[in-house]
Write an enzyme that holds these catalytic residues in place. Sequence first.
Site, PDB file in Angstrom:
ATOM      1  N   CYS A 189      12.629 116.403  -3.796  1.00 45.82           N
ATOM      2  CA  CYS A 189      11.633 117.240  -3.112  1.00 45.82           C
ATOM      3  C   CYS A 189      11.161 118.401  -3.991  1.00 45.82           C
ATOM      4  CB  CYS A 189      12.203 117.761  -1.800  1.00 45.82           C
ATOM      5  SG  CYS A 189      13.729 118.678  -2.012  1.00 45.82           S
ATOM      6  N   GLU A 193      12.986 121.173   6.463  1.00 47.57           N
ATOM      7  CA  GLU A 193      12.887 121.239   4.999  1.00 47.57           C
ATOM      8  C   GLU A 193      12.027 120.048   4.597  1.00 47.57           C
ATOM      9  OE1 GLU A 193      16.755 121.464   3.197  1.00 47.57           O
ATOM     10  OE2 GLU A 193      17.000 123.504   3.887  1.00 47.57           O
TER      11      GLU A 193
HETATM   12  P1  NAD Z   1      10.787 110.794   6.868  1.00 41.08           P
HETATM   13  O1  NAD Z   1      10.156 111.966   7.521  1.00 41.08           O
HETATM   14  O2  NAD Z   1      10.074 109.500   6.903  1.00 41.08           O
HETATM   15  O3  NAD Z   1      12.230 110.510   7.501  1.00 41.08           O
HETATM   16  C1  NAD Z   1      13.241 111.499   7.537  1.00 41.08           C
HETATM   17  C2  NAD Z   1      14.179 111.207   8.689  1.00 41.08           C
HETATM   18  O4  NAD Z   1      13.477 111.377   9.911  1.00 41.08           O
HETATM   19  C3  NAD Z   1      14.747 109.787   8.714  1.00 41.08           C
HETATM   20  O5  NAD Z   1      16.098 109.845   9.086  1.00 41.08           O
HETATM   21  C4  NAD Z   1      13.916 109.120   9.786  1.00 41.08           C
HETATM   22  O6  NAD Z   1      14.575 108.038  10.406  1.00 41.08           O
HETATM   23  C5  NAD Z   1      13.740 110.270  10.758  1.00 41.08           C
HETATM   24  N1  NAD Z   1      12.624 110.117  11.709  1.00 41.08           N
HETATM   25  C6  NAD Z   1      11.438 109.509  11.512  1.00 41.08           C
HETATM   26  N2  NAD Z   1      10.687 109.571  12.636  1.00 41.08           N
HETATM   27  C7  NAD Z   1      11.403 110.256  13.548  1.00 41.08           C
HETATM   28  C8  NAD Z   1      11.157 110.655  14.901  1.00 41.08           C
HETATM   29  N3  NAD Z   1      10.031 110.355  15.540  1.00 41.08           N
HETATM   30  N4  NAD Z   1      12.121 111.352  15.549  1.00 41.08           N
HETATM   31  C9  NAD Z   1      13.276 111.658  14.925  1.00 41.08           C
HETATM   32  N5  NAD Z   1      13.567 111.300  13.655  1.00 41.08           N
HETATM   33  C10 NAD Z   1      12.646 110.610  12.969  1.00 41.08           C
HETATM   34  O7  NAD Z   1      11.106 111.246   5.383  1.00 41.08           O
HETATM   35  P2  NAD Z   1      11.719 110.371   4.187  1.00 41.08           P
HETATM   36  O8  NAD Z   1      10.661 109.458   3.672  1.00 41.08           O
HETATM   37  O9  NAD Z   1      13.033 109.808   4.599  1.00 41.08           O
HETATM   38  O10 NAD Z   1      12.036 111.496   3.114  1.00 41.08           O
HETATM   39  C11 NAD Z   1      11.164 111.904   2.110  1.00 41.08           C
HETATM   40  C12 NAD Z   1      10.582 113.262   2.426  1.00 41.08           C
HETATM   41  O11 NAD Z   1      11.631 114.202   2.592  1.00 41.08           O
HETATM   42  C13 NAD Z   1       9.727 113.792   1.285  1.00 41.08           C
HETATM   43  O12 NAD Z   1       8.587 114.397   1.821  1.00 41.08           O
HETATM   44  C14 NAD Z   1      10.635 114.823   0.639  1.00 41.08           C
HETATM   45  O13 NAD Z   1       9.982 115.836  -0.078  1.00 41.08           O
HETATM   46  C15 NAD Z   1      11.340 115.372   1.817  1.00 41.08           C
HETATM   47  N6  NAD Z   1      12.574 116.055   1.412  1.00 41.08           N
HETATM   48  C16 NAD Z   1      12.625 117.417   1.508  1.00 41.08           C
HETATM   49  C17 NAD Z   1      13.771 118.096   1.096  1.00 41.08           C
HETATM   50  C18 NAD Z   1      13.867 119.600   1.205  1.00 41.08           C
HETATM   51  O14 NAD Z   1      14.968 120.116   1.086  1.00 41.08           O
HETATM   52  N7  NAD Z   1      12.770 120.307   1.409  1.00 41.08           N
HETATM   53  C19 NAD Z   1      14.844 117.378   0.587  1.00 41.08           C
HETATM   54  C20 NAD Z   1      14.749 115.995   0.483  1.00 41.08           C
HETATM   55  C21 NAD Z   1      13.603 115.338   0.908  1.00 41.08           C
END
Ligand code: NAD
Length: 486
Positions: A289, A256
């Site tokens: 999001c 997502e």
């Molecule tokens: P991010 O991708 O930086 O991090 C998300 C998670 O992934 C964190 O827990 C992070 O530690 C983990 N992560 C990062 N690198 C990783 C790797 N190599 N392996 C495994 N895990 C890893 O995102 P963010 O900045 O925390 O969140 C914001 C983003 O999330 C925005 O783009 C937003 O739109 C999206 N979002 C989407 C929804 C939806 O339902 N579509 C909901 C909320 C947020």
Amino acid sequence: MTDRLMIEGVAVSPHHYIGGKRVSSPTTFETRSPMNWDNLLGNIARGDGQTADLAVTAATEAFPAWAALTSKERAAYMHRLADLIEENKEKIAIAECMDMAMLQESLELRLVPRGALNFRNYADLAVEHEERVWDSKGTHNRVIRMPAGPAVIITPWNAPFMLSTWKVAPALAAGNTVILKPAEWSPLSASLLADMVDQAGFPPGVFNVVQGMGYEVGNALVNDPRVKRISFTGSVPTARIIGKAAAENVVPFTAELGGKSCLLVFEDADIDAAAKKAAGQYDDSGQVCMCGSRIIVQESIAEEFEKKFHEYTDKHIMGDSKNGDTTMSAMIHPTHVERVMGFIERARENGDEIVRGGKKYKEDGLWVEPTLIKPKNNDSEVVQSEIFGPVLTFQTFKTEEEGVALANSTVFGLSGIVYTGSRDRAERVGRAVRGGTVWVNTFLVRDLTAPFGGIGLSGLGREGGHYALEFHSDLKTLQILEDSTS
Ligand code: NAD
């Protein structure tokens, strides 16, 4: 390392929760309050490859017994957990508000109760599930849903409690064990969830929480071949990395991701309601999001709409999220504020018109003023990229066709908001706008049984209702030759 951090009177463990026990790590990372960056809330265990191995081992060992329970037996645990969430909603709201600055009132009234509902709904859905049974070609046929194994759930920093329960609940209901890795910018509420799971009496190892960096412990988790499902919410670049790990182990993966949703307003709409909703996209400082960050208005009403939009936006109050009057929370992290300000600076350089805002609210705080930008054209970065902050764009169109074309002109397709007074147009445009969810004359109304997910770079797969239960299950078709058994 201390056993418990005290967050405004709420005791939160800074440790991992693995195999029913609190486990520490030799190194830690800081979590600070966005409302006052000098306020160090605590040092949190920073997991590594060894932590991931421990957690996957615990989840693997707990899996057979959890999977062997009936849906009804699992549901009893989940309802107990939902009761505990409801009993502790104030504490969860306080900790999460301090940790990521989401408005305490909306956490307490809306988002935390939704967490409890996620567990109740999935518990009941799994119990109500009936196997498909039919006769064909001389055989009795049956589709059996089997638990898949340990599931890794990786969540972002925005709305962490609600978003993690949304993903944990279907995994547990389907009979999978879970390792939750919350985001390093808002780790606290996941730790409270672990306390409640413990109190609800879940068998050790069924639910685990590991804290730490995505590129360290998160990376180790998604690459472990014992993991049978990966459910991720976050950004597109991270989805690409995790997707590669999922492909390597041939593990089903849902993502997502971000959005750049439209708020498309037609001349036959209730202009006041649409303008109010548009100004409401600044709530939570746009860190949502599904935020309708591209306002696209029919030319004939653009002036009237914009006037009303500014009137409503003027009412926003930036401040402490514990304060009931605040409508715009602080942003999560100084790095994120700089990222958002970078978009605004580049928009200026590009010749986009900054109609309002465009500045930090206070130099020493993490608020950015509600910002409206009229882009030079549809290719401007502020129109095409997810900013995830209080920055909205404003564009106009003449015909319905043009409006829909603008709405569909990005690589994203998470959701859309349409305002119109015509039922025919609602159906027509609602179908035409690209998005996993399209709301007409409303926003954020969610039915938990409905599918949720994105099109294009907004994601892969669907969660919600039976879609998430199916994702967390392996399906088997059992065929028995008629009259061959007695
Ligand atoms: P991010 O991708 O930086 O991090 C998300 C998670 O992934 C964190 O827990 C992070 O530690 C983990 N992560 C990062 N690198 C990783 C790797 N190599 N392996 C495994 N895990 C890893 O995102 P963010 O900045 O925390 O969140 C914001 C983003 O999330 C925005 O783009 C937003 O739109 C999206 N979002 C989407 C929804 C939806 O339902 N579509 C909901 C909320 C947020």
